[in-house]
Design a protein around this motif. Structure first.
Motif, PDB file in Angstrom:
ATOM      1  N   ASP A 112      50.287  33.217  33.785  1.00 54.61           N
ATOM      2  CA  ASP A 112      50.352  31.798  34.160  1.00 54.61           C
ATOM      3  C   ASP A 112      51.215  31.074  33.132  1.00 54.61           C
ATOM      4  OD1 ASP A 112      49.632  29.163  35.054  1.00 54.61           O
ATOM      5  OD2 ASP A 112      47.595  29.817  35.488  1.00 54.61           O
ATOM      6  N   ALA A 113      51.800  29.958  33.547  1.00 60.47           N
ATOM      7  CA  ALA A 113      52.412  29.064  32.564  1.00 60.47           C
ATOM      8  C   ALA A 113      51.353  28.272  31.811  1.00 60.47           C
ATOM      9  CB  ALA A 113      53.370  28.092  33.252  1.00 60.47           C
ATOM     10  N   HIS A 114      50.196  28.151  32.439  1.00 59.22           N
ATOM     11  CA  HIS A 114      49.172  27.230  31.944  1.00 59.22           C
ATOM     12  C   HIS A 114      47.896  27.960  31.516  1.00 59.22           C
ATOM     13  CE1 HIS A 114      51.739  25.138  34.903  1.00 59.22           C
ATOM     14  NE2 HIS A 114      51.729  24.173  34.013  1.00 59.22           N
ATOM     15  N   ASP A 137      49.431  33.386  38.603  1.00 59.75           N
ATOM     16  CA  ASP A 137      49.888  32.062  39.029  1.00 59.75           C
ATOM     17  C   ASP A 137      51.413  32.156  39.082  1.00 59.75           C
ATOM     18  OD1 ASP A 137      50.780  29.383  39.057  1.00 59.75           O
ATOM     19  OD2 ASP A 137      48.982  28.693  38.028  1.00 59.75           O
ATOM     20  N   ASP A 157      53.591  30.213  38.849  1.00 61.35           N
ATOM     21  CA  ASP A 157      54.350  29.385  37.900  1.00 61.35           C
ATOM     22  C   ASP A 157      54.521  30.058  36.543  1.00 61.35           C
ATOM     23  OD1 ASP A 157      52.021  28.780  36.411  1.00 61.35           O
ATOM     24  OD2 ASP A 157      51.779  26.818  37.358  1.00 61.35           O
TER      25      ASP A 157
HETATM   26 MN   LIG Z   1      50.051  27.343  36.339  1.00 64.30          MN
END
Ligand SMILES: [Mn+2]
Ligand SMILES: [Mn+2]
Ligand SMILES: [Mn+2]
Ligand SMILES: [Mn+2]
Ligand SMILES: [Mn+2]
Ligand SMILES: [Mn+2]
Ligand SMILES: [Mn+2]
Ligand SMILES: [Mn+2]
Ligand SMILES: [Mn+2]
Ligand SMILES: [Mn+2]
Ligand SMILES: [Mn+2]
Ligand SMILES: [Mn+2]
Lengths: 290, 290, 290, 290, 290, 290
Positions: B135-137, B216, B218
């Motif tokens: 994920d980026a997050h 994710d 992203d």
């Molecule tokens: Mn994300």
């Protein structure tokens, strides 16, 4: 373990799971290889189904619900890319079978040439067939740059087959001078620019006859249908097209098959064209399948 | 009279018509109601299926064909719009059933919160479960503006349930300071920015363990996945993500379930994100379902 | 009765409501009237602010939060459409005032020509100024089709003013032969294609000096910044650009002002370019305003 | 040091900086979490403000200028993502305060459910309230797939609260059969398809009464408002909607509040929908705030 | 009274007005009727010309200017829509004439099948021809759903004609197992995933030989070329593709013709793909036409 | 060796290769540097030509074919970016030459300010000139934010030159109060909202007079022309605009020049605006060039 398909967008909303019990058969003809301008209508039928989940199941125009008419969604007919003749043969074959089972064929294009084998098949069953054609274009060419199989030719082909006087075009605003001249010479009916008003005048003459209705979505003004290959300004509103469908539904003609063609989703990021097409399909089902 | 569904775009390409005979079950979780930025991932799963017809059935990476693994595409789980809790319960229920039949659950989002009930269900079956999260997050918030059900919380929830030391995040480039601090404090693994290299180092430690992988989209750089809710510059390439999937496939972990979430087609007119997601799903199927 | 502006998208996220207490001033220069190719960057600054609400307030790269630096967002400077000279004068005026208050000017373009009056103003305050310029293009023309005020000229103008040996360009991949020849002849530094590696080598030479950094978003590859006037293949990744910003932050130069220009939202429906720009602005604020 | 906000696009053009001195309060309700089809209207209010800078300040229809009416733009009400009930409570609270100050509440959606708490608040102040509702859809459902909080329910909720005979819907072209039947049974007014003509007939009956007007942008044909969640062909033109607003302005009803909802910018790359909405807001301000 | 065509976008920038004096001939092959997925590449060549006005005339890579090589832009070859065989014949005819005049044929597609008649024509002139093929796809099928004329077959056709050992494919990441197996069996070279590195190793073996280079734009990652029919994640960067072109330019092979195909502008609103293609064409002209 | 240009999209369809033999000259004025809102109309003329290949060569409205009128397409006049005054001078010069050869000037914008030098040139030749102006906007400003050269001023400039009573505006729905007041005061004709009906009434008064017709595409409703800088709801249909062109064609005025301006393709992914503009150009050619 599969979720209810009727609301999945994989089939047209509320379509019936069973072919045999259905009165109408919906099918896609994902072909766009002969178009002279912008291709992309091969993806029309799938997108129309997908967005149909946004439709109400009830028509406030016709006071009828999708539950009132059983229709089967056969999916898209697999067609060989780049081979028009084989594609048309496969379509004709399929429609022959639908008609043999006495079901109402409701096709989605794809380019307009796909209507040709369908109309041919319908004519085999109904020799006194008349055609109602709504389009921005005459589609009366004999060939396009040497190709007799072109999206600009289907109305000419059917006129040649069933006789031009049995073909009625509405909403036409573009064509070659030769096409208009030919139509006049051979007694084919063309209503320029308008659909609803001239249709009202013509329908009584067709009372009792079997009629196939072919609608090119570009009969709509580009404002109402930007997602098509050949947009042409000066067209009718979606409201007039809906009224025309309802006019036919209330008339004494016997609609024996129909199609809606030339929806090309890629030219319409808002997807209004596909959404409009799905509403038109609903009204065609509710108004014409009896 | 229905055309072969395997190439229709209504199901993921070549998916098996029969649930019982399938080893894996593909399903969509079309929920996006808790996202804090751009919604639209509810349409991700349907679009991934639709574009999967553009895929080759063979993986030149894994030298394996889709025919080599039977999977059933259950479609999208119908979820109540705007009700996160009921939606999550329905998802958990469904995955419980998939797991009860000893099938591999392969989910498509939808927002990342949908992974929470899935991971919970998988954990019930595999108490020694580890999570691999790309994920980026961080997704480690306890709540977002007062809401404990938010797309920024699923990893925190699963970490609280199975113990933070069993959760491994990769490619992380955004989050609150508090989230990074919390992770460090409680011994949860976070690899910032990169995925493939740190994964290579971690995988041997997880050898033999059941692992759920949640991706994710992203985690990819916006260049590779513009069609997602929260684009965040500085991400990895699709090539690195493919290599990471293959790294896991070659490792000694036992992947027991997986998902790919946050594909939001409306932000990507070129549809590269959905096309990439469909390729990733193919590689996950071919690499992880054994 | 007005809701908290800091998260409204009307100002850059978390910007401070008070000019006097702020260390940095963010401002937009919405001008695009001299561009030779695709206009639209006038809308860049507003869109960058709008999407900044999707940013985390913490930088996982710099381990610093937006709360750690006070900046005021002055909005977009009103500029007279179609009058380059008057526009540049207004910009210079504004930046003079910002500098008079000893605040860090952080500008958002608009076309690259807007950097010219800013750099001129900064030079008045810092006579030993050096320029770090990241761009796909040399921007060293003396005029464009007879116009000395053109987006292809700002670096030439500042080089002529402060001396070419004080100007350092990075990432350059396009320009006229004459521009490259001129740079070589007069001793201006140009690093072709790459940014991070050559920057690393140059920065020590600039240690202690006041530096203005001007970033043309098109230094990024079109994959990472499709939303700009003149896309040019073969550029750097957003990851390299982030690393370059961090490299400068860690170096011994004294950044005394900066800008990010040429974001043109209309060419990027996914808004990845504006989102990336907003992240870059955050890193510039956190890394360079001390 | 902040540039004039009135032309910044951060507030609706020419909005007054002072709440107390204003007659009307403009506010956004950026909620879209219960929509059953395409989300995105959370970004409607911000985009309407942004494009309002393209508006003339004078209405050639009403011969009145924005300077003639003072309105305050409060910005977007911060709402908790994914929690409909809390969101509605916050909206109601806010509108209560606006009404307590005797100001005209002019809301921008967001999905149509946001109108429910507003109308409730207005009803508390005006017990003889009537509702004028323009929409493609009945919005009379009691629940949607089990959820009583849905964008398809607000008109039913207000009808249940103030009595169905006080609710007048116009332009309706979609709904369930049950909704139309219910309306007829309980004496609620529904004008199908048209707005201006039936409105002209109804307005005299409402003379002297306090009226709240809620406009769903999808009452417009998709040609005029492609940027909305649920496009539905066969709608009215923007010209008819403008005329309807002016008809109300000239009538003897006392408009005590209003809203314009369901603008979802992402489905309209040309931004015509947001531009049209901003013109409608201008006409509502100039025509209804006296 | 006609303005200078060289900068009009009607011809590739700076193309020479005179055929006879030119060394190279640029021509478009606007055919897309056999594609199995997304059509639209018929508009590729026109868009590449149009955006070429944004190019610098100088290559900072090759230190050469467009003035240094004379090329004529013949425009798009008129092709009969929907008729693959006739289209291919017309193309072959045209290229025969170009070669008869000893000019370098530089083609722009159109779908990849257009390369087949070109390569055939080149082979007639150069019997010891080798092919360098850069693509995401093998294009080694014998037919596609029964059609021998398909965009997935051109490399197979030329391999069958000139012998598989004379064909070198690079960057391949998709194909049927059968295609990879066939290539291995018959001794055709396939480099998977990468282009530059394997090319470096192969080029010396081809020293002195006439080589035709066919580049399918989808060899680029979708991030770098979203505007193509069949996007396929995991591709190379535009930087690697540029480097590969330059590698060939510096090598000892004799490039005797080339093409760049499959640019489909409609899938790329940012037009980065067409812009990148125009830069690639410039580098091919400057690097390969000697 | 160059393919027939008449169908290439590089010139307007069927335009004549020879200037001398032509009755009309078509030319583009690719300037958009003074616009106050959204730029991009510089690309209008090129796109109109490009899509003109989708047109029929015959007008079913006028029963006339493009073969019946010889027109030369001069291409786009090269204009210096960002310099309004020099641009206008160059345009005036060019039109002077066209008029000196007694040819009909038919211009394509570009922003509306380009009409100013054209009308000036035409007035020099025809001192009893009248102007017919179709637009959403008055364009009667003396300056815009201090700039006398603005796209909001051309009609004021020509009115000041030839006398306001010789200027007739139609379809106007936006402007400053001051502009409407000025028009009334000085006796300039403005028809608000409608075009066809008031035109019918005015045309007889202009019988026999030389008339220049300037059409701003934004006179159309945004539904019919989303691709323009300043969209303004409540406009006319393309059908009404076509009828207005035909009304003029049938009238006794002598059209001596005309233009169609403000087409900005980037705001219209469907390209309906450019397609509509190309149809309008065809009708202007067939209807007005005698
Ligand atoms: Mn994300
Ligand atoms: Mn047709
Ligand atoms: Mn048609
Ligand atoms: Mn996540
Ligand atoms: Mn620059
Ligand atoms: Mn640049
Ligand atoms: Mn509603
Ligand atoms: Mn509605
Ligand atoms: Mn290929
Ligand atoms: Mn390929
Ligand atoms: Mn105008
Ligand atoms: Mn105008």
């Amino acid at each position: 373990m599969r979720f209810d398909e009727a609301y999945s967008g994989n089939v047209f909303i509320k379509s019936h799971p069973n072919f045999e019990e259905s009165k109408a058969v919906l099918y896609g003809m994902p072909m766009d290889w002969t178009v002279s301008y912008r291709p992309g209508s091969r993806f029309g039928p799938a997108r129309i189904r997908e967005v149909s989940i946004g439709l109400e199941e009830y028509s406030a125009y016709l006071d009828r619900e999708l539950d009132d008419v059983k229709y089967f969604d056969a999916g898209d007919i697999p067609l060989p890319f780049g081979n028009p003749q084989r594609s048309l043969d496969i379509i004709e074959d399929f429609v022959d079978k639908v008609l043999a089972e006495d079901k109402f064929p409701l096709g989605m294009g794809g380019e307009h040439l796909v209507s040709w084998p369908v109309m041919k098949a319908v004519y085999k069953k109904y020799p006194d067939l008349a055609i109602i054609h709504m389009d921005a274009h005459t589609d009366l060419r004999e060939e396009y740059e040497g190709e007799p199989l072109s999206h600009s030719t289907p109305i000419r082909k059917i006129a040649d087959l069933i006789g031009p006087s049995n073909v009625y075009s509405f909403g036409i605003r573009s064509g070659m001078k030769e096409e208009f001249d030919w139509a006049k010479r051979v007694g084919m009916h063309i209503s320029k620019f308008d659909v609803h008003q001239p249709l009202k005048e013509i329908l009584p003459k067709l009372a009792g006859r079997p009629v196939y209705v072919t609608i090119d979505i570009d009969v709509l003004d580009p404002a109402h249908a930007p997602g098509t290959g050949t947009v042409d300004a000066g067209g009718i509103t979606s409201r007039e097209l809906l009224a025309s469908i309802h006019e036919i539904a209330r008339s004494d003609v016997k609609v024996v098959g129909a199609d809606l063609v030339e929806v090309a989703p890629v030219y319409d990021n808002s997807e209004q064209t596909a959404n409009t097409a799905s509403k038109l399909i609903r009204e065609m089902l509710l108004g014409w399948v009896k």
